[in-house]
Design an enzyme around this catalytic site. Structure first.
Site, PDB file in Angstrom:
ATOM      1  N   GLU A  51       0.388  -1.152   5.659  1.00  0.00           N
ATOM      2  CA  GLU A  51       1.463  -0.597   6.503  1.00  0.00           C
ATOM      3  C   GLU A  51       1.244   0.877   6.789  1.00  0.00           C
ATOM      4  O   GLU A  51       1.487   1.351   7.892  1.00  0.00           O
ATOM      5  CB  GLU A  51       2.818  -0.803   5.803  1.00  0.00           C
ATOM      6  CG  GLU A  51       4.033  -0.531   6.697  1.00  0.00           C
ATOM      7  CD  GLU A  51       4.447   0.934   6.781  1.00  0.00           C
ATOM      8  OE1 GLU A  51       5.189   1.289   7.705  1.00  0.00           O
ATOM      9  OE2 GLU A  51       4.010   1.748   5.931  1.00  0.00           O
TER      10      GLU A  51
ATOM     11  N   ASP B 202       0.825  -1.214   0.000  1.00  0.00           N
ATOM     12  CA  ASP B 202       0.000   0.000   0.000  1.00  0.00           C
ATOM     13  C   ASP B 202       0.859   1.264   0.000  1.00  0.00           C
ATOM     14  O   ASP B 202       2.062   1.221   0.278  1.00  0.00           O
ATOM     15  CB  ASP B 202      -0.956  -0.001   1.209  1.00  0.00           C
ATOM     16  CG  ASP B 202      -0.232   0.061   2.536  1.00  0.00           C
ATOM     17  OD1 ASP B 202       0.786  -0.639   2.704  1.00  0.00           O
ATOM     18  OD2 ASP B 202      -0.664   0.814   3.425  1.00  0.00           O
TER      19      ASP B 202
END
Ligand SMILES: [Zn+2]
Length: 554
Positions: free
Chosen positions: A221, A146
């Site tokens: 994350e 991400d």
């Protein structure tokens, strides 16, 4: 040098290696110069013999083109994540990640063929490349999928569309060559594609790992990692047990720098703790033609003013990663500013040196707790008094402090304001109020609470530097960047998903194996990375995996 530990590298090195291993980690890191000397010895004795074939990736025109195009395509798949999204990975908000999974499968079919692949909470990946020697502890390489969002107001500030994955030259004249542009170019699709590219190459060459290699690619994350890597960590702890991993490498703000003509590999051995604090001020609403003398926005202004005046301690201590880093540079005759050169060796000069260092906000982040007032909301109508004002403050803890110490400082700063304005006050110790609206308290009042954006995090346990793992990473850097490369322990002031991996290993390295000056715009506009930096990241993992063969650790 009178204030430092005396060193006799030739006679004490081996003896101190075993002694320090038996002691606690902080001692090992406190004695930086011992650590560096030992690492150097370990590198000379163990690593050079294990060096595998070199991959002249920078001259491989065909691969270079392919790597640039792949990274560009990875950027074009929108994997932005946003605070407050659901835990369940199958929620449609994460549907773009299916596209990324297909992309990986299409680009790297051999990896999906030779490595065991598991999906955790729908979109986080765990790849297991089984080693031929099951008694050896596995290694872990991490890179998240991400990215942070793109602020709509800043889109016009980007040189190219942030999701275009544009391949073009840099804007700076001192960084020639090809660059790949876009959100995630550096953080963290560079690492992800580099790790995948290196494994693909190793498979093609017939490499068979002795030691099991685990790849972890989390999907959240940037929003705390609870949905992805935290779940992978639980699975791995159940499968392999505590202290079951020999070393772990993840992303880092720490990495390769060029100091004068010397390469320095800064290995992130520590990581600051973090905590988000919500401050809510509730007061009576009403028509703005009959205001109170102070309303909640005015009181919040006073709160913020006094919070920004908290004198967070800024002290240079031997255990601090900045002190260790500078110490290591001095020891290896790397050019450093005169203030460091003259001040570091004499402890009585450390207060003056600290004053000089903290003029730079990066150094200040290394030396103290930081506080960033990042969000504020309050008031929705020009003729209505604001009933609720809320601010969220992000704290990054000094390496030697705790979340409860910082909470006490915040409460100490805000409590007098509540008293001054006749507001009720509720601070963190009121656990029962933590998840309530605050309206349960009588009006007006100020309420301090830990935000539920992500869990609070204490500072990470330091990674020992007197270890074979430190030597392995250092040796790999030397084989890439030259024998006079300085391997310096340092720390991370931002956070990584390694926060969930503490039980798996003490040997955690947050490290960007490419020149940090070739990574730009991380978390802001014009994020980009040079192709050379991306290729060096790929080469680092390739070389490291070769060096794992015959590596004499657990
Ligand atoms: Zn990242």
């Amino acid at each position: 040098m009178s204030e430092k530990q005396p060193i006799n590298r030739t006679s004490n090195t081996q003896k101190n290696t075993s002694r320090q291993r038996d002691n606690n980690v902080r001692l090992c890191l406190g004695v930086t110069l011992f650590g560096a000397a030992i690492a150097y010895w370990l590198m000379k004795s163990d690593i050079t013999s294990a060096l595998g074939p070199k991959w002249d990736i920078l001259s491989d025109k065909q691969y270079t083109l392919k790597a640039a195009e792949r990274l560009s395509k990875a950027i074009q798949i929108d994997t932005r994540t946003f605070d407050g999204t659901p835990f369940d990975g199958s929620d449609p908000i994460y549907d773009n990640f299916y596209q990324f999974e297909k992309f990986l499968e299409n680009q790297f079919p051999t990896i999906f063929k030779y490595l065991q692949h598991e999906m955790i909470n729908t979109h986080s990946h765990l790849f297991t490349w089984k080693g031929s020697k099951p008694d050896l502890k596995p290694v872990v390489f991490m890179a998240h999928i991400d990215t942070v969002p793109i602020l709509p107001d800043t889109i016009s500030d980007w040189t190219f569309d942030p999701l275009s994955g544009k391949i073009a030259a840099d804007v700076r004249s001192d960084t020639p060559g090809t660059w790949i542009w876009g959100r995630g170019a550096s953080d963290c699709k560079n690492s992800l594609m580099g790790i995948f590219g290196s494994i693909e190459k190793l498979i093609d060459e017939g490499y068979k790992p002795e030691r099991t290699i685990l790849l972890i690619n989390g999907h959240d994350e940037e929003i705390g990692g609870m949905r992805g890597d935290a779940q992978v960590a639980k699975l791995l702890e159940g499968r392999y047990g505590h202290d079951s991993v020999s070393l772990l490498v993840d992303e880092g703000f720490t990495g390769m720098t060029l100091e004068g003509d010397r390469f320095v590999a800064g290995l992130g051995m520590m990581e600051k703790g973090t905590m988000n604090v919500d401050i809510n001020i509730h007061s009576e609403g009403g028509h703005s033609s009959v205001p109170h003398e102070h309303n909640s926005i005015g009181v919040m202004a006073a709160v913020i003013r006094d919070l920004e005046a908290i004198p967070f301690t800024q002290t240079l201590k031997p255990e601090n990663p900045l002190a260790q880093y500078l110490d290591c540079l001095l020891e290896h005759n790397v050019t450093v500013p005169d203030q460091v050169k003259q001040g570091l060796a004499v402890k009585s000069k450390w207060p003056a040196l600290t004053k000089w260092l903290i003029k730079d906000r990066v150094n200040r982040a290394f030396l103290s707790t930081t506080q960033a007032i990042d969000m504020i909301q309050g008031g929705i109508k020009y003729n209505a008094l604001p009933e609720v004002v809320k601010t969220t403050i992000n704290y990054r803890l000094a390496f030697d402090t705790t979340t409860s110490e910082v909470q006490k400082l915040i409460a100490k700063a805000v409590r007098p304001i509540a008293a001054n304005y006749g507001y009720g006050f509720s601070s963190f110790e009121h656990e029962k109020d933590k998840n309530q609206s605050g309206r349960s308290l009588s009006l007006p009042h100020i309420k301090l609470a830990i935000s539920d954006i992500e869990p609070i995090l204490e500072s990470a346990p330091p990674t020992p530097s007197d270890s074979l793992a430190f030597a392995l990473i250092g040796g790999t850097c030397k084989s890439m960047y030259g024998d006079d490369t300085v391997i310096a322990p340092t720390g991370m002031f931002a956070n990584t998903d390694t926060r969930y991996m503490w039980n798996l290993t003490r040997h955690i390295f947050r490290f960007n194996p490419s020149l940090l000056t070739h990574n730009a715009g991380v978390h802001t506009t014009d994020e980009r990375i040079s192709l050379e930096a991306h290729l060096n990241t790929t080469r680092f993992y390739y070389t490291l995996m070769h060096n794992l063969q015959g590596w004499q650790a657990d």
